[in-house]
Write a protein that holds these residues in place. Structure first.
Motif, PDB file in Angstrom:
ATOM      1  N   SER B 180       5.502  -7.833  -9.898  1.00  0.00           N
ATOM      2  CA  SER B 180       4.205  -8.606  -9.351  1.00  0.00           C
ATOM      3  C   SER B 180       3.367  -9.162 -10.289  1.00  0.00           C
ATOM      4  O   SER B 180       2.951  -8.612 -11.396  1.00  0.00           O
ATOM      5  CB  SER B 180       3.520  -7.352  -8.539  1.00  0.00           C
ATOM      6  OG  SER B 180       2.187  -7.908  -8.155  1.00  0.00           O
ATOM      7  N   MET B 241       3.082  -7.663  -1.868  1.00  0.00           N
ATOM      8  CA  MET B 241       4.583  -7.087  -1.551  1.00  0.00           C
ATOM      9  C   MET B 241       5.079  -7.262  -0.239  1.00  0.00           C
ATOM     10  O   MET B 241       6.096  -7.450   0.213  1.00  0.00           O
ATOM     11  CB  MET B 241       4.654  -5.783  -2.025  1.00  0.00           C
ATOM     12  CG  MET B 241       4.593  -5.568  -3.454  1.00  0.00           C
ATOM     13  SD  MET B 241       4.917  -3.775  -3.968  1.00  0.00           S
ATOM     14  CE  MET B 241       6.637  -3.670  -3.810  1.00  0.00           C
ATOM     15  N   PHE B 242       3.991  -6.946   0.778  1.00  0.00           N
ATOM     16  CA  PHE B 242       4.384  -7.110   2.281  1.00  0.00           C
ATOM     17  C   PHE B 242       4.696  -8.468   2.575  1.00  0.00           C
ATOM     18  O   PHE B 242       5.405  -8.530   3.462  1.00  0.00           O
ATOM     19  CB  PHE B 242       3.217  -6.643   3.120  1.00  0.00           C
ATOM     20  CG  PHE B 242       3.079  -4.866   3.096  1.00  0.00           C
ATOM     21  CD1 PHE B 242       4.410  -4.346   3.611  1.00  0.00           C
ATOM     22  CD2 PHE B 242       2.268  -4.123   2.681  1.00  0.00           C
ATOM     23  CE1 PHE B 242       4.324  -3.008   3.591  1.00  0.00           C
ATOM     24  CE2 PHE B 242       2.175  -2.903   2.686  1.00  0.00           C
ATOM     25  CZ  PHE B 242       3.415  -2.334   3.177  1.00  0.00           C
ATOM     26  N   TYR B 243       3.888  -9.249   1.769  1.00  0.00           N
ATOM     27  CA  TYR B 243       4.665 -10.645   2.362  1.00  0.00           C
ATOM     28  C   TYR B 243       5.408 -11.460   1.451  1.00  0.00           C
ATOM     29  O   TYR B 243       5.848 -12.519   1.717  1.00  0.00           O
ATOM     30  CB  TYR B 243       3.130 -11.631   2.320  1.00  0.00           C
ATOM     31  CG  TYR B 243       2.134 -11.364   3.615  1.00  0.00           C
ATOM     32  CD1 TYR B 243       2.451 -11.660   4.626  1.00  0.00           C
ATOM     33  CD2 TYR B 243       0.894 -10.726   3.206  1.00  0.00           C
ATOM     34  CE1 TYR B 243       1.551 -11.652   5.856  1.00  0.00           C
ATOM     35  CE2 TYR B 243       0.411 -10.442   4.131  1.00  0.00           C
ATOM     36  CZ  TYR B 243       0.712 -10.840   5.573  1.00  0.00           C
ATOM     37  OH  TYR B 243      -0.405 -10.674   6.642  1.00  0.00           O
ATOM     38  N   PRO B 249       8.923  -5.757   0.892  1.00  0.00           N
ATOM     39  CA  PRO B 249       8.181  -5.004   1.904  1.00  0.00           C
ATOM     40  C   PRO B 249       8.641  -3.891   2.034  1.00  0.00           C
ATOM     41  O   PRO B 249       7.957  -2.718   2.240  1.00  0.00           O
ATOM     42  CB  PRO B 249       8.261  -5.948   3.112  1.00  0.00           C
ATOM     43  CG  PRO B 249       8.736  -7.284   2.557  1.00  0.00           C
ATOM     44  CD  PRO B 249       9.400  -6.935   1.264  1.00  0.00           C
ATOM     45  N   GLN B 250       9.787  -3.449   2.172  1.00  0.00           N
ATOM     46  CA  GLN B 250      10.427  -2.269   2.325  1.00  0.00           C
ATOM     47  C   GLN B 250      10.089  -1.035   1.242  1.00  0.00           C
ATOM     48  O   GLN B 250       9.537  -0.131   1.458  1.00  0.00           O
ATOM     49  CB  GLN B 250      12.100  -2.184   2.554  1.00  0.00           C
ATOM     50  CG  GLN B 250      12.480  -0.886   2.713  1.00  0.00           C
ATOM     51  CD  GLN B 250      12.452  -0.090   4.032  1.00  0.00           C
ATOM     52  OE1 GLN B 250      11.767  -0.817   4.727  1.00  0.00           O
ATOM     53  NE2 GLN B 250      12.955   1.249   4.119  1.00  0.00           N
ATOM     54  N   ALA B 252       7.431  -1.304  -0.759  1.00  0.00           N
ATOM     55  CA  ALA B 252       5.784  -1.123  -0.570  1.00  0.00           C
ATOM     56  C   ALA B 252       5.529   0.036   0.380  1.00  0.00           C
ATOM     57  O   ALA B 252       4.975   0.722   0.208  1.00  0.00           O
ATOM     58  CB  ALA B 252       5.120  -2.422  -0.310  1.00  0.00           C
ATOM     59  N   ARG B 253       6.483  -0.430   1.634  1.00  0.00           N
ATOM     60  CA  ARG B 253       6.095   0.723   2.573  1.00  0.00           C
ATOM     61  C   ARG B 253       6.363   2.223   2.103  1.00  0.00           C
ATOM     62  O   ARG B 253       5.910   3.033   2.350  1.00  0.00           O
ATOM     63  CB  ARG B 253       6.979   0.338   3.935  1.00  0.00           C
ATOM     64  CG  ARG B 253       6.311   0.920   5.275  1.00  0.00           C
ATOM     65  CD  ARG B 253       7.518   0.648   6.249  1.00  0.00           C
ATOM     66  NE  ARG B 253       8.707   1.217   6.102  1.00  0.00           N
ATOM     67  CZ  ARG B 253       9.210   2.444   6.034  1.00  0.00           C
ATOM     68  NH1 ARG B 253       8.492   3.395   6.408  1.00  0.00           N
ATOM     69  NH2 ARG B 253      10.567   2.958   5.830  1.00  0.00           N
ATOM     70  N   GLY B 322      13.602  -0.140  -2.157  1.00  0.00           N
ATOM     71  CA  GLY B 322      13.646  -0.782  -0.875  1.00  0.00           C
ATOM     72  C   GLY B 322      14.809  -0.768  -0.249  1.00  0.00           C
ATOM     73  O   GLY B 322      15.579   0.123  -0.689  1.00  0.00           O
TER      74      GLY B 322
END
Lengths: 188, 322
Positions: B180, B241-243, B249-250, B252-253, B322
């Motif tokens: 990031s 990260m979600f975008y 995204p995975q 980050a979740r 992820g």
């Protein structure tokens, strides 16, 4: 003239026998619990519509290798033929390259304390015009290896004929290992 | 479905462990504390007629070299082949952030040591063991007219050391939590925060006679601003990260909801590291009633939070792919 090697793995022909993995261990003295090469076998689908999937995991010999650009001592380097190698003398085992590799192909050899991975058996076989150990052992000829510049070779012919998949292509690493994906698909 | 054949060992190994987490923390602490010391020196003493060597500057002069040497020691022993570390100094790869880091540290570390010698000039001369350093101090003092330039140089070097650790991780696109562009900014701001805290702590504990309440107030205000910057930065870090594409995204979740490290994030990083200090500022340090006990506890809590942020990023990054 530099070579343009390619290793082709045909998922349709693989039977998951692990002969390639064993041949690799023997050829390169890979310690237990570590893998330069392995084929993951998974059962997919819902009974009774089950199918097997085979996934080959090894160094992809990237054209743009992230492991080489992050190595602080140039121990991880690309040869004239475009192959990625590790100079054991200057490797300080900082493990930066292991973390940079999107294919999890690298590991620390606990016996030598040095980072290792698949080399296409360059030193012991390919430089002597032999095939890599995994390719010569495969009983179903799911693997083929050669120089793409050599017109009419098996690898070149197959590459022309088949649809090829390059793993994690979106990362732009340009692997030299190509996959012919399973045509059967998985019934879900 | 679980694999019928195949080892996932190579996917789940923690290659960079506690030593690297602590190194990242110590490098940040070192650069943060020297940056804070320089800020105090430049901003708080133009008008003031008190001693030039304020407790905050002394604290920075002690903490910065100590932290960086400890950190470098950890960094070297964490190598698989510690005795081959000299290759880092012999061969450089400018595309490798690790090589750039070595260059920054080669510039930063000696200047920080010189800074310490100058601040503690009198103490150094007093001790017979340290007497050989007197020549060095005199040599450095002969460049007195360039002091300001050297300080600016040190400031920039400290900024490089404080942020390169973030770039070191963010350069790896195989690890979603690290890859990031915000990570270097996040590391630098939290370094500043830990620098403020450690300087106040060390200043209050060891250099009480030269404490300047004005500069403590200045630093506490600065720290509140830094923490208020860190919170939105963390939010942006995960929103980004979600975008993002791929596994981000995975990852980050998972990093926010699953297992031990999600707990460390919410309780440790957000709760202890950022929440508690904000609460202290609002409840106990309001209307400029600066009580020493609260300030000391506040500083320790901030330092702990910054340490946990480094631990969280290092471990969660390697676990949640992820």
């Amino acid at each position: 003239m530099p070579k343009q090697y390619r290793l082709l793995y045909d998922e349709n022909l693989c039977i998951g026998c692990q002969a390639c993995s064993v041949a690799c261990r023997v050829e390169n003295s890979v310690p237990d619990n570590f893998f330069r090469l392995q084929v993951h076998v998974q059962t997919k689908g819902v009974f009774p519509n089950l199918g097997m999937s085979y996934e080959r995991l090894s160094c992809m010999m990237c054209e743009n290798p992230p492991c080489v650009s992050v190595c602080p001592t140039h121990a991880s380097f690309q040869s004239k033929d475009g192959l990625v190698h590790i100079d054991e003398k200057t490797c300080i085992t900082c493990k930066y390259c292991i973390l940079a590799c999107p294919y999890h192909a690298r590991f620390v050899n606990p016996l030598k304390n040095v980072v290792e991975k698949c080399t296409f058996c360059y030193d012991t076989r390919v430089s002597k015009e032999l095939l890599p150990a995994c390719v010569s052992t495969c009983p179903t000829e799911a693997l083929s290896f050669g120089d793409m510049r050599q017109k009419g070779s098996l690898v070149e012919q197959k590459s022309q004929k088949e649809v090829l998949v390059f793993p994690k292509a979106h990362l732009g690493t340009k692997p030299k290992v190509a996959f012919i994906p399973s045509r059967k698909g998985v019934k879900v | 479905m679980s694999p019928m054949w195949g080892s996932v060992e190579q996917y789940s190994t923690i290659h960079w462990s506690w030593a690297i987490a602590i190194y990242l923390f110590l490098a940040g602490l070192s650069s943060g504390s020297i940056i804070v010391a320089l800020l105090v020196k430049w901003n708080r003493h133009e008008r003031s007629n008190s001693s030039i060597w304020d407790a905050m500057i002394k604290a920075g002069a002690v903490v910065a070299p100590t932290a960086i040497f400890l950190g470098l020691f950890l960094l070297v022993i964490d190598l698989g082949r510690p005795f081959s570390f000299y290759w880092l100094l012999v061969r450089y790869n400018i595309t490798s952030v690790m090589s750039l880091g070595v260059l920054f540290l080669l510039i930063y570390t000696p200047i920080v040591v010189v800074f310490m010698l100058l601040v503690f000039e009198r103490n150094v001369i007093k001790h017979p063991i340290l007497a050989p350093l007197e020549g060095l101090i005199n040599l450095v003092k002969s460049f007195h007219s360039y002091a300001k330039i050297i300080e600016y140089f040190l400031f920039v070097a400290a900024l490089c050391v404080g942020s390169y650790t973030g770039f070191l991780l963010s350069a790896l696109y195989a690890i979603p939590l690290w890859n990031s562009p915000l990570l270097p900014v996040l590391f630098l701001t939290s370094s500043l925060s830990s620098g403020v805290a450690v300087n106040i702590l060390i200043g209050l504990l060891f250099f009480k006679s030269t404490i300047n309440t004005e500069s403590i107030k200045y630093l506490l205000v600065l720290d509140t601003r830094v923490i208020l910057t860190e919170l939105p930065l963390l939010a942006l870090f995960f929103i980004g990260m979600f975008y993002a594409g791929g596994d981000a995204p995975q990852a980050a979740r998972m990093a926010l909801t699953e297992g031990f490290w999600a707990g460390i994030f919410w309780l440790g990083v957000i709760g202890v590291g950022l929440g508690l200090p904000l609460l202290t500022v609002i409840v106990a340090l309001r209307s400029h009633v600066y009580r020493v006990g609260y300030i000391i506890i506040n500083s320790m809590v901030v330092i702990l939070g910054v340490l946990m942020l480094r631990y969280y990023i290092i471990y969660a990054g390697q676990i949640y792919l992820g």
